[in-house]
Design a protein around this motif. Structure first.
Motif, PDB file in Angstrom:
ATOM      1  N   ARG A 195       0.811  -1.225   0.000  1.00 50.72           N
ATOM      2  CA  ARG A 195       0.000   0.000   0.000  1.00 50.72           C
ATOM      3  C   ARG A 195       0.839   1.267   0.000  1.00 50.72           C
ATOM      4  N   TYR A 196       2.025   1.216   0.601  1.00 43.95           N
ATOM      5  CA  TYR A 196       2.820   2.440   0.729  1.00 43.95           C
ATOM      6  C   TYR A 196       4.176   2.344   0.044  1.00 43.95           C
ATOM      7  N   GLY A 197       4.419   1.229  -0.608  1.00 41.85           N
ATOM      8  CA  GLY A 197       5.698   1.053  -1.298  1.00 41.85           C
ATOM      9  C   GLY A 197       6.878   1.204  -0.348  1.00 41.85           C
ATOM     10  N   TYR A 198       6.690   0.750   0.870  1.00 43.77           N
ATOM     11  CA  TYR A 198       7.716   0.991   1.887  1.00 43.77           C
ATOM     12  C   TYR A 198       8.252  -0.306   2.478  1.00 43.77           C
ATOM     13  N   ALA A 199       9.557  -0.405   2.557  1.00 43.36           N
ATOM     14  CA  ALA A 199      10.172  -1.513   3.271  1.00 43.36           C
ATOM     15  C   ALA A 199      11.118  -0.919   4.309  1.00 43.36           C
ATOM     16  N   VAL A 200      11.149  -1.514   5.506  1.00 41.67           N
ATOM     17  CA  VAL A 200      11.998  -1.000   6.585  1.00 41.67           C
ATOM     18  C   VAL A 200      13.457  -1.105   6.160  1.00 41.67           C
ATOM     19  N   SER A 201      14.200  -0.019   6.314  1.00 41.78           N
ATOM     20  CA  SER A 201      15.599  -0.039   5.891  1.00 41.78           C
ATOM     21  C   SER A 201      16.502   0.414   7.030  1.00 41.78           C
ATOM     22  N   ASP A 202      17.806   0.338   6.799  1.00 43.48           N
ATOM     23  CA  ASP A 202      18.708   0.816   7.841  1.00 43.48           C
ATOM     24  C   ASP A 202      19.192   2.239   7.539  1.00 43.48           C
ATOM     25  N   ASP A 203      18.370   2.987   6.808  1.00 40.96           N
ATOM     26  CA  ASP A 203      18.651   4.401   6.568  1.00 40.96           C
ATOM     27  C   ASP A 203      17.791   5.231   7.526  1.00 40.96           C
ATOM     28  N   PRO A 204      18.403   5.812   8.551  1.00 45.57           N
ATOM     29  CA  PRO A 204      17.605   6.518   9.576  1.00 45.57           C
ATOM     30  C   PRO A 204      16.880   7.737   9.024  1.00 45.57           C
TER      31      PRO A 204
END
Lengths: 290, 349
Positions: free
Chosen positions: A262-271
């Motif tokens: 839905r949001y095109g978002y994946a958790v990343s290690d970029d703060p």
């Protein structure tokens, strides 16, 4: 291993940090180690048995750990996503930490598991993981690793559950969650569960009943899954820690897939990357309002 | 007549089946529904479900007499008047088949506190209803240390029957009046026996190799070391969850809560609680007398190995090793007790 130990020694001797948070061998496999003396750095180890996500120890509310002073932390790529989450959510300052990234080709399920990593014993969460090393790191150590290969796979398990009709799914989760006794191991090992006062501990009003009956357990686990939407780093610690063997990672993985679609978002290690829950876009899905 | 009987395997299964047919609840170790090799104590429907070999059940037997959540009473309120509806304190007859010796012993140890300054009606109500048939321990692992706390893989404590696997069946030792009463139900199937025919090799030495300490020495050391660097070192790793307490056969702390079932009616319940989460001792004022994990972890060890022995004459631990197996952070009671034993020897020398 020597590379890690030498680096840790140097960080302590140069007084860049007061303690190293890493892994050491115990009678029963790998466990977290807190090392304050350069002479103890030879205890540090890293391999596929170092499953724990040490970012859970970085919450500013862990008073006894905060007392150690400035820390260097050994992190895998999945752990780095948690450190990034803590920085993004203003729990940590990047400059207060030294991050020792380790290259990782997957881990086993339990730290006491076999000395050999193979397709049978690899943690299902590692299968499909595309990150061999963290981007968020001050140092990188270890040999180059190949992509993990394994038989179990969370997506497969999820698609099996998705095939069930709603009644069957409800009955599956009712049976699984009936085993929960509310020890909150899932919450305590979670690096992203850092609330000063968890909603489950509030009594006036008691939003979530603390009794481990079906009503209380559903309220707790579904609330936790939603609170981790777009925040869960998929380190699998909640599931590993659960003494009742509830596959909690599946709930979080499902939510992560919804957030991705839905949001095109994946958790990343970029703060610095904005999260769906922490930001607003004009083109956000909003059909539920109309 | 002596108190030893032989029961062959088929007769044993028929006996369990007859209990089920008589409407008695039978609880035994069975495989977890989705858990592979793991077993748990659960009510069974057929003797075929029982798993007597392998690892001990992940959770101890205590929930049979002390459920994770139970109502204390129901209440209804109409304007200023409140009606209380009591809960029953008599329970259905239950037989536990294949309890581990470390679990059976725990019931007797916890009896002491449950009947101390106040007699806990719910605990003793269930204790009265439950007959415990324990089994000589078939398998130990690197977390077991029952021999270090005064028990053994063949300890009969807390059991009404003590069963040992022998060729073709079980040798049974009848230990209590409750056990004798149950024997009435299978008199025709048993035959008297003098003693062990071919008992399994004991696990004693294997368990002893994991940990060999004197709980008395540990207690003396604890008495003198409320403040010690050991506590702060060890507690760094602890996440402060309740997993160790909830899988412990002897941990018995509980919380009491009121829950609404609707407008003007509800239940007062008691739920398992644990001393490692900060909330356990948090005061309404915001003050917490056990301010950090160091203080909380010390409390866990002190209660089991100093406070309980001082009050009740024995340690609050049966060496089942479940806390070690369950801990996600690798907290290891065997290592901690060895370290205390080592420190105690060093200081004594």
């Amino acid at each position: 291993m020597q590379e890690l130990r030498d680096l840790a020694k140097k960080l302590l001797l140069d007084k860049q940090v007061n303690a190293i948070l890493g892994y050491e061998w115990d009678r029963r496999g790998a466990r977290p180690a807190f090392i304050t003396e350069a002479g103890d750095c030879d205890r540090l180890v890293f391999d596929h048995r170092c499953v724990q996500n040490l970012a859970a120890y970085l919450s500013p509310r862990r008073a006894n750990i905060a007392q150690l002073g400035r820390l260097a932390v050994v992190i895998k790529a999945c752990d780095a996503r948690a450190v990034a989450g803590l920085i993004r959510e203003n729990q940590l300052k990047r400059e207060d930490l030294v991050l020792i990234g380790v290259r990782c080709g997957g881990v086993v399920v339990n730290p006491s598991d076999s000395e050999q990593l193979n397709a049978e014993n690899i943690a299902p969460r590692c299968v499909g993981c595309e990150q061999r090393e963290p981007t968020l790191a001050d140092h990188l150590v270890g040999e180059t690793q190949s992509a993990p290969v394994g038989k179990a796979n969370r997506d497969l398990r999820l698609s099996e559950i998705e095939k069930l009709n709603p009644e069957e799914r409800l009955s599956l989760w009712t049976s699984l969650l009936s085993q929960c006794t509310r020890c909150y191991a899932c919450r305590q090992v979670c690096p992203m569960c850092f609330c000063e006062r968890c909603i489950a501990d509030k009594t006036q009003p008691a939003w979530i009943e603390s009794s481990p009956h079906s009503r209380g357990n559903f309220s707790w686990h579904l609330t936790r899954a939603l609170h981790l939407a777009g925040r869960c780093v998929d380190c699998g610690e909640c599931e590993r820690a659960c003494p009742a063997g509830i596959p909690l990672g599946l709930l979080n993985h499902k939510v992560a897939r919804i957030v991705a679609s839905r949001y095109g978002y994946a958790v990343s290690d970029d703060p610095s990357r904005e999260t769906p829950i922490g930001s607003y876009r004009l083109d956000d899905e909003q059909e539920f309002i109309a | 007549m002596n108190n030893r009987r032989m029961l062959n395997k088929t007769d044993f299964e028929d006996f369990v089946d007859s209990l089920l047919r008589a409407g008695i609840t039978v609880i035994a170790p069975v495989r977890r529904e989705q858990g592979g090799e793991k077993v748990e104590y659960r009510p069974i429907h057929s003797p075929a479900e029982i798993v007597l070999s392998g690892q001990p059940p992940v959770r101890p037997l205590k929930e049979v007499v002390f459920p994770p959540t139970e109502p204390l009473f129901n209440w209804k309120q109409t304007k200023a008047s409140v009606q209380i509806e009591e809960v029953p304190t008599e329970f259905k007859e239950t037989v536990v088949v294949g309890a581990r010796p470390c679990d059976a012993a725990a019931l007797e140890i916890v009896d002491k506190v449950m009947g101390w300054d106040y007699r806990d009606e719910l605990w003793f109500g269930r204790r009265q209803a439950v007959t415990v048939l324990s089994l000589a321990c078939p398998q130990s692992d690197d977390s077991c240390f029952c021999t270090a706390v005064g028990l053994s893989p063949e300890s009969t404590r807390g059991a009404d029957w003590f069963m040992s696997s022998v060729d073709g069946g079980f040798e049974i030792e009848i230990l209590t009046p409750k056990g004798e009463k149950l024997l009435e139900r299978c008199k025709d199937r048993c035959r008297e026996t003098k003693g062990r025919t071919n008992a399994m090799p004991s696990l004693d030495a294997k368990v002893r190799a994991n940990l060999n300490i004197d709980p008395g020495k540990v207690r003396e050391w604890l008495e003198k070391h409320f403040d010690d660097p050991l506590w702060s070192d060890v507690a760094l790793r602890c996440h402060g969850c309740g997993a160790c307490a909830f899988v412990c056969p002897t941990c018995h702390c509980f919380d009491i809560v009121d829950e609404l079932d609707g407008i003007g009616r509800g239940q007062r319940r008691r739920n398992w609680d644990a001393c490692q989460p900060a909330l356990f001792t948090l005061h309404g004022s915001g003050h917490n007398p056990r301010k950090d994990q160091t203080a909380r972890f010390r409390q866990r060890i002190m209660h089991k190995f100093n406070i309980y022995p001082a009050r009740f004459g024995e340690v609050l631990c049966t060496g089942c090793g479940r806390c070690i197996r369950a801990c996600a952070a690798g907290m290891d009671l065997i290592s901690i007790l060895s370290e205390i034993d080592r420190k105690s020897a060093e200081e004594g020398a």
